[in-house]
Design a protein around this motif. Sequence first.
Motif, PDB file in Angstrom:
ATOM      1  N   GLU A  71       0.793  -1.223   0.000  1.00  0.00           N
ATOM      2  CA  GLU A  71       0.000   0.000   0.000  1.00  0.00           C
ATOM      3  C   GLU A  71       0.833   1.284   0.000  1.00  0.00           C
ATOM      4  O   GLU A  71       0.345   2.332  -0.415  1.00  0.00           O
ATOM      5  CB  GLU A  71      -0.930   0.021   1.236  1.00  0.00           C
ATOM      6  N   ILE A  72       2.058   1.231   0.475  1.00  0.00           N
ATOM      7  CA  ILE A  72       2.860   2.445   0.615  1.00  0.00           C
ATOM      8  C   ILE A  72       3.911   2.555  -0.491  1.00  0.00           C
ATOM      9  O   ILE A  72       3.985   3.569  -1.192  1.00  0.00           O
ATOM     10  CB  ILE A  72       3.561   2.501   1.989  1.00  0.00           C
ATOM     11  N   ARG A  73       4.704   1.523  -0.644  1.00  0.00           N
ATOM     12  CA  ARG A  73       5.834   1.607  -1.562  1.00  0.00           C
ATOM     13  C   ARG A  73       5.350   1.688  -3.009  1.00  0.00           C
ATOM     14  O   ARG A  73       4.601   0.831  -3.475  1.00  0.00           O
ATOM     15  CB  ARG A  73       6.752   0.400  -1.370  1.00  0.00           C
ATOM     16  N   GLY A  74       5.787   2.718  -3.704  1.00  0.00           N
ATOM     17  CA  GLY A  74       5.419   2.901  -5.102  1.00  0.00           C
ATOM     18  C   GLY A  74       6.602   2.699  -6.027  1.00  0.00           C
ATOM     19  O   GLY A  74       7.717   2.375  -5.591  1.00  0.00           O
ATOM     20  N   GLU A  75       6.359   2.917  -7.296  1.00  0.00           N
ATOM     21  CA  GLU A  75       7.419   2.736  -8.273  1.00  0.00           C
ATOM     22  C   GLU A  75       8.384   3.907  -8.305  1.00  0.00           C
ATOM     23  O   GLU A  75       9.464   3.808  -8.884  1.00  0.00           O
ATOM     24  CB  GLU A  75       6.807   2.543  -9.665  1.00  0.00           C
ATOM     25  N   SER A  76       8.030   5.010  -7.701  1.00  0.00           N
ATOM     26  CA  SER A  76       8.912   6.177  -7.629  1.00  0.00           C
ATOM     27  C   SER A  76       8.818   6.780  -6.238  1.00  0.00           C
ATOM     28  O   SER A  76       7.894   6.479  -5.463  1.00  0.00           O
ATOM     29  CB  SER A  76       8.526   7.219  -8.681  1.00  0.00           C
ATOM     30  N   GLY A  78       8.116   9.876  -5.503  1.00  0.00           N
ATOM     31  CA  GLY A  78       6.919  10.709  -5.423  1.00  0.00           C
ATOM     32  C   GLY A  78       5.673   9.903  -5.155  1.00  0.00           C
ATOM     33  O   GLY A  78       4.808  10.307  -4.367  1.00  0.00           O
ATOM     34  N   GLU A  79       5.571   8.736  -5.812  1.00  0.00           N
ATOM     35  CA  GLU A  79       4.403   7.891  -5.596  1.00  0.00           C
ATOM     36  C   GLU A  79       4.379   7.358  -4.166  1.00  0.00           C
ATOM     37  O   GLU A  79       3.317   7.291  -3.533  1.00  0.00           O
ATOM     38  CB  GLU A  79       4.413   6.734  -6.589  1.00  0.00           C
ATOM     39  N   THR A  80       5.556   7.007  -3.642  1.00  0.00           N
ATOM     40  CA  THR A  80       5.635   6.509  -2.262  1.00  0.00           C
ATOM     41  C   THR A  80       5.200   7.587  -1.277  1.00  0.00           C
ATOM     42  O   THR A  80       4.430   7.319  -0.339  1.00  0.00           O
ATOM     43  CB  THR A  80       7.070   6.050  -1.945  1.00  0.00           C
ATOM     44  N   VAL A  81       5.682   8.829  -1.485  1.00  0.00           N
ATOM     45  CA  VAL A  81       5.297   9.935  -0.597  1.00  0.00           C
ATOM     46  C   VAL A  81       3.801  10.188  -0.687  1.00  0.00           C
ATOM     47  O   VAL A  81       3.124  10.418   0.333  1.00  0.00           O
ATOM     48  CB  VAL A  81       6.094  11.203  -0.951  1.00  0.00           C
ATOM     49  N   ASN A  83       1.435   7.979  -1.449  1.00  0.00           N
ATOM     50  CA  ASN A  83       0.741   6.890  -0.761  1.00  0.00           C
ATOM     51  C   ASN A  83       0.819   7.062   0.751  1.00  0.00           C
ATOM     52  O   ASN A  83      -0.157   6.794   1.470  1.00  0.00           O
ATOM     53  CB  ASN A  83       1.348   5.544  -1.160  1.00  0.00           C
ATOM     54  N   LEU A  84       1.981   7.504   1.234  1.00  0.00           N
ATOM     55  CA  LEU A  84       2.139   7.721   2.670  1.00  0.00           C
ATOM     56  C   LEU A  84       1.227   8.847   3.150  1.00  0.00           C
ATOM     57  O   LEU A  84       0.581   8.725   4.206  1.00  0.00           O
ATOM     58  CB  LEU A  84       3.603   8.048   2.981  1.00  0.00           C
ATOM     59  N   ALA A  85       1.126   9.918   2.381  1.00  0.00           N
ATOM     60  CA  ALA A  85       0.251  11.036   2.755  1.00  0.00           C
ATOM     61  C   ALA A  85      -1.211  10.600   2.767  1.00  0.00           C
ATOM     62  O   ALA A  85      -1.976  10.971   3.674  1.00  0.00           O
ATOM     63  CB  ALA A  85       0.463  12.196   1.780  1.00  0.00           C
ATOM     64  N   ASP A  86      -1.617   9.790   1.779  1.00  0.00           N
ATOM     65  CA  ASP A  86      -2.993   9.286   1.749  1.00  0.00           C
ATOM     66  C   ASP A  86      -3.282   8.417   2.970  1.00  0.00           C
ATOM     67  O   ASP A  86      -4.381   8.476   3.542  1.00  0.00           O
ATOM     68  CB  ASP A  86      -3.221   8.477   0.471  1.00  0.00           C
ATOM     69  N   THR A  87      -2.298   7.607   3.366  1.00  0.00           N
ATOM     70  CA  THR A  87      -2.490   6.727   4.533  1.00  0.00           C
ATOM     71  C   THR A  87      -2.650   7.547   5.809  1.00  0.00           C
ATOM     72  O   THR A  87      -3.519   7.266   6.644  1.00  0.00           O
ATOM     73  CB  THR A  87      -1.295   5.766   4.667  1.00  0.00           C
ATOM     74  N   VAL A  88      -1.809   8.579   5.961  1.00  0.00           N
ATOM     75  CA  VAL A  88      -1.900   9.435   7.157  1.00  0.00           C
ATOM     76  C   VAL A  88      -3.255  10.131   7.187  1.00  0.00           C
ATOM     77  O   VAL A  88      -3.920  10.197   8.241  1.00  0.00           O
ATOM     78  CB  VAL A  88      -0.756  10.458   7.166  1.00  0.00           C
ATOM     79  N   ARG A  89      -3.692  10.634   6.051  1.00  0.00           N
ATOM     80  CA  ARG A  89      -4.990  11.304   5.977  1.00  0.00           C
ATOM     81  C   ARG A  89      -6.123  10.333   6.318  1.00  0.00           C
ATOM     82  O   ARG A  89      -7.066  10.685   7.045  1.00  0.00           O
ATOM     83  CB  ARG A  89      -5.181  11.872   4.575  1.00  0.00           C
ATOM     84  N   ASP A  90      -6.014   9.105   5.836  1.00  0.00           N
ATOM     85  CA  ASP A  90      -7.039   8.093   6.101  1.00  0.00           C
ATOM     86  C   ASP A  90      -7.108   7.756   7.590  1.00  0.00           C
ATOM     87  O   ASP A  90      -8.200   7.619   8.159  1.00  0.00           O
ATOM     88  CB  ASP A  90      -6.734   6.840   5.270  1.00  0.00           C
TER      89      ASP A  90
END
Length: 595
Positions: A71-76, A78-81, A83-90
């Motif tokens: 859910e967090i680690r992305g291909e770049s 920017g994508e990882t950051v 995903n992390l921001a979306d998780t914190v917001r959730d």
Amino acid sequence: MKGRLAQWLRRFGAQGAALICVALALCCFAAEKEGYHMDELLSFQLSNAQFNPWIVPTQPVGRLAKFVQEEIRGESFGETVGNLADTVRDVVENRGASRLLQYRADVYPEPVWIGAEQFRDYITVGEEDAFSYLSVYFNVKDDNHPPLHFMLLHTMSSLFRDTVGPFQGCAINILAILGCCLCFFGLGALLERHGLLPRGYGRAVGICAALLYGLSTGGIATALLIRMYGLLTFFCVALFYVHMKKWLEKGFGGKNRTLIAVTALGFLTQYFFLFFCLALAAVTAALLARRRRYGELKRYIRSMVLAAVIGVGAFPFAIQDVLSSGRGTEALQNLGQGFSGYGERLGAFGGLLVKGSFGSVALGAVILAAACLAGMVFARRKGWKELTGRVNSAPAGNARREFRLLLLAPCGCYFLLAARMSPYLVDRYVMPLFAFSSLLLAVSGARLAAAAVPDGRQPLGKALLPVLALLLGLANMAGYDGEYLYRGYGRQMEVAERYGELPCVCLYDGVGYYDNLPEFTRYARTLLLTLPELEDRQDMEGLTEGPGIVVLRKPEVEEAGALEALERYGLRVMEVLLPGEESVHGDTVYLCAFS
């Protein structure tokens, strides 16, 4: 330029030579290290396993580790950051109903096969998880230790990726020991400058203490054990040096930034630091009050409180570790036992301290007895004042007694508490005292040399101290018993590499499989089983057919029961690849084939 170099060599050449001697000796021992104690491999796992603090045979990937991967680690980046921001917001918006808190790990009813790549992920660092200090912090919060050493070990693993080796952890310890040596050099100069050492002996005392400690059995063991005790020793020695410098020169009335930093970092290294720190703080506060230096006392107390706030604020889980964790509760229970069995524990740790300082209890007893005898002879012939009074100038007040109190009281307190509260009777818990015993021996040796050598031949006495320390160090190196080297484990690794295309079944009890994590990175896949789990296993995948299986039996597992259980799966022993008596861990390794 040549004149400056010559001047530098005259001032620091002998000290530099001592540092090089200690560093080379310790590096040579580190190069001989083949295997690890299970706690050392646990250090690598807590440092490097991405959000996966424990290896669980029925849950190879932890809940948070799986969430980060999926859910967090992305291909770049920017994508990882994102995903992390979306998780914190959730989490902020939905709290208990968020994806993170609702996420579940894959938990199996029986132990499952774990591949070599997964084991490598447990103990090494790759491209994706380098310098991931949040993962280290998360892992360590479930352990009983603060995070500083694990973060440094993770840094070394991030610099040298996709491998696990002794140099990654031993380098931290060797640097810590060299840091202690630098503190000894500073202490020698400081004590001579303020009349607490015989005139001209400051440099000799610093070099002598460095050689005594760095080449001692205890110093070598500290360098080889990949745990936090080398770093703990450095912060204890550094804290003592800072206290002595402020006591004799600067005072505690300033901002005390170095004092606060050393205290907080020591706390974040190992909780046994508190034994030394609190005792030293109590003695310092009492002496400040006795000297009526109330302004400094107020500043000192404020600085130590601030250091405690910083330490606990940086790692609040420390309170739980000390008061309610399994290891913390055990330590408090040991303390609550009072004097029951205390004499035996004092004797055991006393023996470890003498052995670590002198190489053996017998040699330590001879050296201490000879030093005491020489001291009594010179005191009788020349008087006690002559023995201790050959100094630059009369120290102000009771400076010599205050120095002895600041040195001996915290060390004595540390020894008494460690002997009572330590879970095991092993040398790691008294490793900081090896450094202080070397310092005490060097200071005592300087006084004896100054009293024994005539005034016109004092250079001989100054040169004699480092020479004797070097000779004792060479004797310790030659007689080192190999503790923490785990010689012979290399052969076990060779077996794993030779049969790496086969699967491995490890039969263990407790958590003994941690000893063998490097081997499991070589086998195609590994199944971790207790003997009852093997006997009652329902999933037969990988146990009924194939080219063969390597079986690693830990010494706690009964051989007859293990072989009988294997026969139920049609597995018979074709060859004993490594007998238990030839294994450094007592393991027996079999090559089994299906009948």
